[in-house]
Design an enzyme around this catalytic site. Sequence first.
Site, PDB file in Angstrom:
ATOM      1  N   ARG A  92       0.808  -1.235   0.000  1.00 54.36           N
ATOM      2  CA  ARG A  92       0.000   0.000   0.000  1.00 54.36           C
ATOM      3  C   ARG A  92       0.839   1.282   0.000  1.00 54.36           C
ATOM      4  O   ARG A  92       0.418   2.254  -0.637  1.00 54.36           O
ATOM      5  CB  ARG A  92      -1.070  -0.035   1.098  1.00 54.36           C
ATOM      6  N   THR A  93       1.970   1.304   0.660  1.00 53.03           N
ATOM      7  CA  THR A  93       2.755   2.553   0.642  1.00 53.03           C
ATOM      8  C   THR A  93       3.225   2.817  -0.786  1.00 53.03           C
ATOM      9  O   THR A  93       3.121   3.943  -1.292  1.00 53.03           O
ATOM     10  CB  THR A  93       3.963   2.455   1.603  1.00 53.03           C
ATOM     11  N   LYS A 121      25.986  -4.792  -8.371  1.00 49.42           N
ATOM     12  CA  LYS A 121      27.350  -4.751  -8.909  1.00 49.42           C
ATOM     13  C   LYS A 121      28.296  -4.027  -7.954  1.00 49.42           C
ATOM     14  O   LYS A 121      29.426  -3.719  -8.306  1.00 49.42           O
ATOM     15  CB  LYS A 121      27.351  -4.029 -10.268  1.00 49.42           C
ATOM     16  N   ARG A 142      11.661   3.436   0.549  1.00 48.45           N
ATOM     17  CA  ARG A 142      11.534   2.515   1.684  1.00 48.45           C
ATOM     18  C   ARG A 142      12.800   1.687   1.709  1.00 48.45           C
ATOM     19  O   ARG A 142      13.201   1.118   0.688  1.00 48.45           O
ATOM     20  CB  ARG A 142      10.314   1.606   1.526  1.00 48.45           C
ATOM     21  N   HIS A 175       8.018   5.476  10.163  1.00 48.64           N
ATOM     22  CA  HIS A 175       7.179   5.411   8.970  1.00 48.64           C
ATOM     23  C   HIS A 175       6.246   6.632   9.052  1.00 48.64           C
ATOM     24  O   HIS A 175       5.063   6.509   9.330  1.00 48.64           O
ATOM     25  CB  HIS A 175       6.388   4.104   8.995  1.00 48.64           C
TER      26      HIS A 175
HETATM   27  N1   CP Z   1       1.206  -0.092   6.066  1.00 50.74           N
HETATM   28  C1   CP Z   1       2.177  -0.335   5.183  1.00 50.74           C
HETATM   29  O1   CP Z   1       3.241   0.259   5.237  1.00 50.74           O
HETATM   30  O2   CP Z   1       1.854  -1.261   4.235  1.00 50.74           O
HETATM   31  P1   CP Z   1       2.853  -1.794   3.104  1.00 50.74           P
HETATM   32  O3   CP Z   1       3.996  -2.478   3.820  1.00 50.74           O
HETATM   33  O4   CP Z   1       2.016  -2.746   2.273  1.00 50.74           O
HETATM   34  O5   CP Z   1       3.335  -0.621   2.323  1.00 50.74           O
END
Ligand code: CP
Length: 358
Positions: A92-93, A121, A142, A175
């Site tokens: 979702r993120t 590499k 991420r 997050h």
């Molecule tokens: N809540 C959340 O971060 O979901 P994802 O890991 O699917 O992005």
Amino acid sequence: MKIKNSNTDLTKLNWDEFYSLPLNQKLGYFDKEGRMFDCLFSQQLSSNNLKTLFDLANKIRKVAKEKGGLDWLQTLLSHKRAMLYFVQPSTRTFVSFQSACYILGMKVSEIRSTSTSSELKGESPEDTIRTFSSYADLIIMRHFEEGMAEKSAWMLNKTKRPISIINGGSGKDQHPTQALLDLYTLNLSFQDKGGIDNKTIVMVGDLKRGRTVRSLSYLLENYKNVKIIFVAPDYLKIGNDVKEFLKRKKIPFKESNDLVKCLPEADAVYVTRIQDEYDINNESKNIDYSKFHLKKEHLRKMKKSAIIMHPLPRRQELDVEIDKDPRAKYWRQERNGMWIRTALIAYLFRIENEINRY
Ligand code: CP
């Protein structure tokens, strides 16, 4: 730029010196012209920022409902490009940020694994990020390593082509945009019930390694008289750093290992899964997590006005039967993520006044 209350120039510090500084002494490094440039930590978001972003998200979702409105939104950043660098799994993120970019007309590139980039590499993450800045106007990332989003922003801000970085999850640490969408959801859910002030939030699950609860706890400092109840197995209790923060900010909290006992007090129950991807020696296998599952039979213990949240993905800790209960807000919560992330991107590109004038 100076360290707060000191004559030391932040720009002269090496990475280890910079990283070891307390957050409140270096947050200004991630601002430009008095406003947030990189979004890396919850602690960057003031109550003014939150109000601006919530109002902007509401406006964007309203404008985007009509084809003409969405077509117009898609002209606003059609000259800009975003790099989605997600080298830790995400559904979702990733998709909500990708959708947010599309809503504003941005072109998007993506790398989703170090096994498909030149990192395989031997290229360093730092050179990888620097390379993105040659092609993109925004990096949304991420990363499995704590501090990598901060290091990327620290490094790019020293170059001739600094571009904004949004932290979409950094190891077990933070997050912030999840916390932002969580608060947006709380705000919408309680808008006719006095807002987030005076509410009791029960956070349950793997609080030691769950970055969403850490970021959300930090953001709650922007509200009055909020109480937090942390419910976790002994091994997975919330970290001392978060508890120290809450004590400093005089935010009342307590800890428990009895979920059912805490439910009647809750205005919101925030359920999280066990984060066993961070196990070193399969330690999660020895934890009885079932006591921290929210089950259908628990719902009668909760207030009628309470809400149930979960950052998702879920496993057995949140019974699918609960989806039918009107108090379940987690599907709405993930959709809210798309709107608030669109608002955040619009804010970083300073187009919020243009959108608000529509
Ligand atoms: N809540 C959340 O971060 O979901 P994802 O890991 O699917 O992005």
